[in-house]
Write a protein that holds these residues in place. Sequence first.
Motif, mmCIF file in Angstrom:
data_model
loop_
_atom_site.group_PDB
_atom_site.id
_atom_site.type_symbol
_atom_site.label_atom_id
_atom_site.label_comp_id
_atom_site.label_asym_id
_atom_site.label_seq_id
_atom_site.Cartn_x
_atom_site.Cartn_y
_atom_site.Cartn_z
ATOM 1 N N GLU A 212 -7.296 -3.221 0.973
ATOM 2 C CA GLU A 212 -6.546 -2.910 2.019
ATOM 3 C C GLU A 212 -5.362 -2.638 1.614
ATOM 4 O O GLU A 212 -4.509 -3.720 1.216
ATOM 5 C CB GLU A 212 -6.841 -3.983 3.201
ATOM 6 C CG GLU A 212 -8.191 -3.832 3.789
ATOM 7 C CD GLU A 212 -8.319 -4.581 5.256
ATOM 8 O OE1 GLU A 212 -7.099 -4.997 5.777
ATOM 9 O OE2 GLU A 212 -9.230 -4.738 5.602
ATOM 10 N N LEU A 213 -4.754 -1.497 1.637
ATOM 11 C CA LEU A 213 -3.424 -1.181 1.026
ATOM 12 C C LEU A 213 -2.211 -1.256 2.244
ATOM 13 O O LEU A 213 -2.508 -0.772 3.288
ATOM 14 C CB LEU A 213 -3.223 0.198 0.505
ATOM 15 C CG LEU A 213 -4.363 0.640 -0.726
ATOM 16 C CD1 LEU A 213 -4.201 2.005 -1.007
ATOM 17 C CD2 LEU A 213 -3.622 -0.175 -1.987
ATOM 18 N N ASP A 214 -1.444 -2.299 2.156
ATOM 19 C CA ASP A 214 -0.262 -2.686 3.210
ATOM 20 C C ASP A 214 0.654 -1.225 2.886
ATOM 21 O O ASP A 214 1.042 -0.999 1.834
ATOM 22 C CB ASP A 214 0.389 -3.880 2.879
ATOM 23 C CG ASP A 214 1.345 -4.120 3.982
ATOM 24 O OD1 ASP A 214 1.162 -4.368 5.264
ATOM 25 O OD2 ASP A 214 2.529 -3.676 3.729
ATOM 26 N N ARG A 215 0.945 -0.728 4.031
ATOM 27 C CA ARG A 215 1.806 0.444 4.047
ATOM 28 C C ARG A 215 3.312 0.247 3.223
ATOM 29 O O ARG A 215 3.564 0.933 2.380
ATOM 30 C CB ARG A 215 2.295 1.178 5.386
ATOM 31 C CG ARG A 215 2.973 2.275 5.568
ATOM 32 C CD ARG A 215 3.357 2.721 6.934
ATOM 33 N NE ARG A 215 4.024 4.100 7.013
ATOM 34 C CZ ARG A 215 3.479 5.041 7.308
ATOM 35 N NH1 ARG A 215 2.093 5.134 7.707
ATOM 36 N NH2 ARG A 215 4.195 6.107 7.373
ATOM 37 N N ASP A 216 3.974 -0.736 3.801
ATOM 38 C CA ASP A 216 5.094 -1.021 3.296
ATOM 39 C C ASP A 216 5.254 -1.712 1.786
ATOM 40 O O ASP A 216 6.080 -1.169 0.981
ATOM 41 C CB ASP A 216 5.956 -1.927 4.077
ATOM 42 C CG ASP A 216 6.311 -1.548 5.528
ATOM 43 O OD1 ASP A 216 6.395 -0.235 5.616
ATOM 44 O OD2 ASP A 216 6.425 -2.525 6.455
ATOM 45 N N GLU A 217 4.074 -2.413 1.366
ATOM 46 C CA GLU A 217 4.036 -3.077 0.157
ATOM 47 C C GLU A 217 3.540 -1.542 -0.797
ATOM 48 O O GLU A 217 4.375 -1.694 -1.984
ATOM 49 C CB GLU A 217 2.894 -3.889 0.209
ATOM 50 C CG GLU A 217 2.672 -4.536 -1.263
ATOM 51 C CD GLU A 217 1.383 -5.432 -1.172
ATOM 52 O OE1 GLU A 217 1.178 -6.086 -2.433
ATOM 53 O OE2 GLU A 217 0.619 -5.322 -0.261
ATOM 54 N N LEU A 218 2.932 -0.823 -0.351
ATOM 55 C CA LEU A 218 2.629 0.334 -1.316
ATOM 56 C C LEU A 218 3.988 1.233 -1.694
ATOM 57 O O LEU A 218 4.095 1.528 -2.690
ATOM 58 C CB LEU A 218 1.437 1.294 -0.579
ATOM 59 C CG LEU A 218 1.073 2.096 -1.535
ATOM 60 C CD1 LEU A 218 0.320 1.743 -2.904
ATOM 61 C CD2 LEU A 218 -0.333 2.949 -0.669
ATOM 62 N N VAL A 219 4.593 1.377 -0.474
ATOM 63 C CA VAL A 219 5.994 2.190 -0.738
ATOM 64 C C VAL A 219 6.707 1.370 -1.597
ATOM 65 O O VAL A 219 7.590 2.077 -2.481
ATOM 66 C CB VAL A 219 6.625 2.512 0.632
ATOM 67 C CG1 VAL A 219 7.871 3.294 0.351
ATOM 68 C CG2 VAL A 219 5.634 3.544 1.436
ATOM 69 N N ASN A 220 7.071 0.070 -1.334
ATOM 70 C CA ASN A 220 7.805 -0.685 -2.238
ATOM 71 C C ASN A 220 7.335 -0.756 -3.527
ATOM 72 O O ASN A 220 8.354 -0.623 -4.832
ATOM 73 C CB ASN A 220 8.079 -2.031 -1.739
ATOM 74 C CG ASN A 220 8.883 -2.121 -0.475
ATOM 75 O OD1 ASN A 220 9.671 -1.339 -0.286
ATOM 76 N ND2 ASN A 220 8.520 -3.278 0.362
ATOM 77 N N LEU A 221 6.185 -0.640 -3.971
ATOM 78 C CA LEU A 221 5.681 -0.563 -5.247
ATOM 79 C C LEU A 221 6.020 0.700 -6.049
ATOM 80 O O LEU A 221 6.219 0.925 -7.029
ATOM 81 C CB LEU A 221 3.895 -0.993 -5.224
ATOM 82 C CG LEU A 221 3.548 -2.104 -5.110
ATOM 83 C CD1 LEU A 221 2.204 -2.155 -4.933
ATOM 84 C CD2 LEU A 221 3.946 -3.040 -6.116
ATOM 85 N N SER A 242 7.003 9.147 4.074
ATOM 86 C CA SER A 242 6.572 10.480 4.224
ATOM 87 C C SER A 242 5.413 10.756 3.524
ATOM 88 O O SER A 242 4.361 11.359 3.675
ATOM 89 C CB SER A 242 7.549 11.615 4.035
ATOM 90 O OG SER A 242 8.111 11.525 2.644
ATOM 91 N N TYR A 243 5.515 10.214 2.025
ATOM 92 C CA TYR A 243 4.108 10.354 1.174
ATOM 93 C C TYR A 243 2.896 9.903 1.895
ATOM 94 O O TYR A 243 1.733 10.366 1.925
ATOM 95 C CB TYR A 243 4.572 9.631 -0.286
ATOM 96 C CG TYR A 243 5.454 10.404 -0.970
ATOM 97 C CD1 TYR A 243 6.181 11.367 -0.572
ATOM 98 C CD2 TYR A 243 5.799 9.820 -2.157
ATOM 99 C CE1 TYR A 243 7.091 12.136 -1.440
ATOM 100 C CE2 TYR A 243 6.816 10.443 -2.953
ATOM 101 C CZ TYR A 243 7.283 11.523 -2.683
ATOM 102 O OH TYR A 243 8.300 12.092 -3.604
ATOM 103 N N ILE A 244 3.301 8.619 2.264
ATOM 104 C CA ILE A 244 2.143 8.073 3.203
ATOM 105 C C ILE A 244 1.343 8.802 4.181
ATOM 106 O O ILE A 244 0.333 8.854 4.596
ATOM 107 C CB ILE A 244 2.522 6.610 3.778
ATOM 108 C CG1 ILE A 244 2.981 5.660 2.758
ATOM 109 C CG2 ILE A 244 1.264 6.058 4.659
ATOM 110 C CD1 ILE A 244 1.671 4.889 1.762
ATOM 111 N N ASN A 245 2.361 9.475 5.117
ATOM 112 C CA ASN A 245 2.125 10.301 6.105
ATOM 113 C C ASN A 245 1.156 11.349 5.701
ATOM 114 O O ASN A 245 0.070 11.804 6.500
ATOM 115 C CB ASN A 245 3.191 10.478 6.966
ATOM 116 C CG ASN A 245 4.149 9.548 7.712
ATOM 117 O OD1 ASN A 245 3.460 8.557 7.895
ATOM 118 N ND2 ASN A 245 5.400 9.733 7.965
#
Length: 676
Positions: A212-221, A242-245
Motif C-alpha cells: 500500500e503506497l501512501d500518497r504523500d510519502e510517495l511524492v516525497n520520495l 499531479s503525477y499521482i492524479n
Amino acid sequence: MVFLGLNFSVNTILRLMIEQITKKPSPRFDGTTALQKHLEEVLCRKRFLLVLDDVWYSKDQENLRQLMCPLNAGKAGSKILATSRTSDALLSLGAVTALHAVRCAIPDLDDNVFFKLFMHYALDVVNINEWDKRKFVMIGAEIASKLKRSPLAARIVGGQLCIRPDFNIWRNALDQDLLNDTMGALWWSYQQLNEQIRRCFAYCSIFPRMYELDRDELVNLWVAEGFISTNPGEEMEAVGQSYINELVSTSFLQPVGGGKERYMIHDLLHDLVEKVAGSDCFRVGYGREGEFSPCTRHLFIETCNSAMVTEKIVKLENLRTLIFYTDENDTAIQEKAFEDMFRSLRALRVLCIRLWRTETFSFPVSIGQLKHLRYLSFQRNGQPTRIILPRTFCKLYHMQHLHCATIVFSSCEDIVKLINLRHLSCLGSMDFPNIGRLMSLRTFGSFRVKKEPGYELHQLKYLNMLQGLLGIHGLENVGSREEALEANLSAKERLSHLILGWDSDDGLRTCSAELQADILEGLCPPVYLDTLQLWSYNGSMYPDWVVGARDLLLLECSPLRAIPEQHGFSAHLLQLFIHSCSWHALPYNMKLLTSLQTLEINECMNIRSLPSLPQSLLHFSLSDCDRQFMRSCETVGDPNWEKIQHVCMKKISPRSERTDSLHDSNSSEDDFEELS
C-alpha cells in the motif's frame, strides 16, 4: 482480504489476519507458533470469510499448512475464497485444509459487455457532441476487439484514450499491434505517459506486490530522488501530486479503501514496471533472494540483518535508495554495520529503516558523510521509536524530509542549519529553538510556545509555506493579542487542519479568560481552513470565525453561548464535536448552522436539554453524558427525543472510548444506529 503471491512470510500474513480481525495493531509475538495460537483465540467461535488473493502452486506446502491450520478454530459455516491464475494452486490449497473445496473458473466477459466496459473508461466522462461520439464509438469497437476481453487492458487503455479525445490518436492506437495481448496493451499505455511520470512509476517497482503506497510519502520520495521537474513558481510537491492524479485517472495506481489516500499496483502492471526498471531497482523479499547488481540504484529489503549490510549492501556504491525492514526472526543490526554502511554509500539520497526490536537508536557520527541524503525515515514495527541524531547530522544541508516518532538532537542550536528541510514529521512538539529559520518547512506537526528565547510565537511568522496539519500548544505563555498576531496564521493559506491548545492545568492561572479571548482573536486562521480544534480554551468569548471551518472540535473549552450571526460564517460548518466540556447548554441558536450534518457530544455531564437543531443534521451522537439526559433522548414524547426525530442516524451510548483526534472521531454511517 489477504494477498499471498508467489513468496510470502507466514508470520507477516498471520499478523495481517490478526490485525484485520481485531482492527488494531497485532501484539508482538516471538515465533510462528505464538502467532498461530493468538489467531486461533481471536477466531474462536466466530464465523468468517477469508479472501486469499493470488495463491500460487508450490511443491513445498509447509507455508500454506502453517497458514491454514489456525483457521480450523473458526465457527462452522466459515468460508475461504481463494483466487489464483492456475487450478493447480487451488488443488494445493485444498490438499492442506480439511475444508471442502469448490473450483470455479471465472468466465471471460461477453463481447458486448466488454465493449461497454471499455467505452466506460474511454469515453464516459468526455464532453463531445453526438456526431463525434458516434465516430469514437466506431473506432472504440475495433480497439476493444483487439484487447482479448481483458478487463485490466480495458481500464488502462481506455484511461489513456479518455484523456486524449482525438481521432488521430485513437486511430493510431488501433493500428498498434501491441494491443493484441494484455502485456502489449499495458506497455503501449505506459509509453503514453510523459517521461517524468514513467520514471516515477518505474520507481514503484522496488515495493513488494500489493504494497500500500501512501500518497504523500510517495511524492516525497520522488522529490528526494529528483524525479520531479518544475517550472518557475511551481511547488515540487504539487507537481508530484499531479503525477499521482494522472496515474490514478489512468488506473496505473488503484485506490485502496480506508481513510488515508493509499494505492496499490495491479500484479500485471508490477510485472511491467519490473521489466522497465531492470537492474536499476531491486527487491529482496521472502523467497526472493539474489545477488545485487553493482548498477543497482534503488533497493528494498523486506528482511535484513547485519551480515547482509556488511557483506552486500556496502558494496553498492551507486545506491541512491535504501529501504529495509527487519522482523522478529532477524538478528539485530549492530551499530558498526551502520557505520560501515554510511561510510560506503556516499550517493544515498533516501534511507528508510524499520527495525523490530529497537526502542532507542543512536545514529553514528558517520551519517554526516551522506552528503546527498534528502530523506530519512526511521520506524519501529508497530511501536514508536526514539532516535538520537549526532551533531554531524546538521552537515546534511540537502536534507528535505525527516520522519520518526521521537527525535532527539545532540545539537539543538545547529539543527536550524538544515535550511532545505521541507518536512519534519514526529509525534509531539518540536523541542528545539528558532524553528523560524527553517524557511523551507512545509510540514512539521506541532509547535510549543515557551517563555524562553527561540520558542516565541513569532517563530511562525514567515513560515507561510506550511501545509496540512499544524498544532500550536502552550498558548498560556503568550502575553497579548499583538504577540498572537505575529504568528501570521491568516497568511498560511495551505493549512487545512489547525490545533490551538492551552495547558489544562495552568491555563486560567497564568492566562485570564479575557486574555485568552484576545489571543484567540489574534490567531485568526486562513479562510480555507478545513478543520479547527480548540483544546482547553477558557476564554470569555469566541471570535466569529470559530464556526467558519468545515469541522470544529472543542475539547475542555468554555461555553459557546451563541452561534455568531454576522459574516455568514455559520453556513460553512459541517461537523461539530463537543468533548469533555462543562457546559450547561448548547448554543440556543443552533439552527443557524444550516449546513451542519454531524453533532457529537461526549463527556459533557452538565447538559440537560437540547435546543432546536438544524434540519440539515444527519448524524447525532451522545455518549458519557448525564444518564437522565441521555435517557430522555431515547424516551418517546420527551422534548429532547422530539428535537432529534428528524435526524437519520442517532447513536446514544453510556460508555465510549475517548476520541484523541478529530480524524478518529469523524462519524460514519456504520457508527450509528437508527432509534425506533
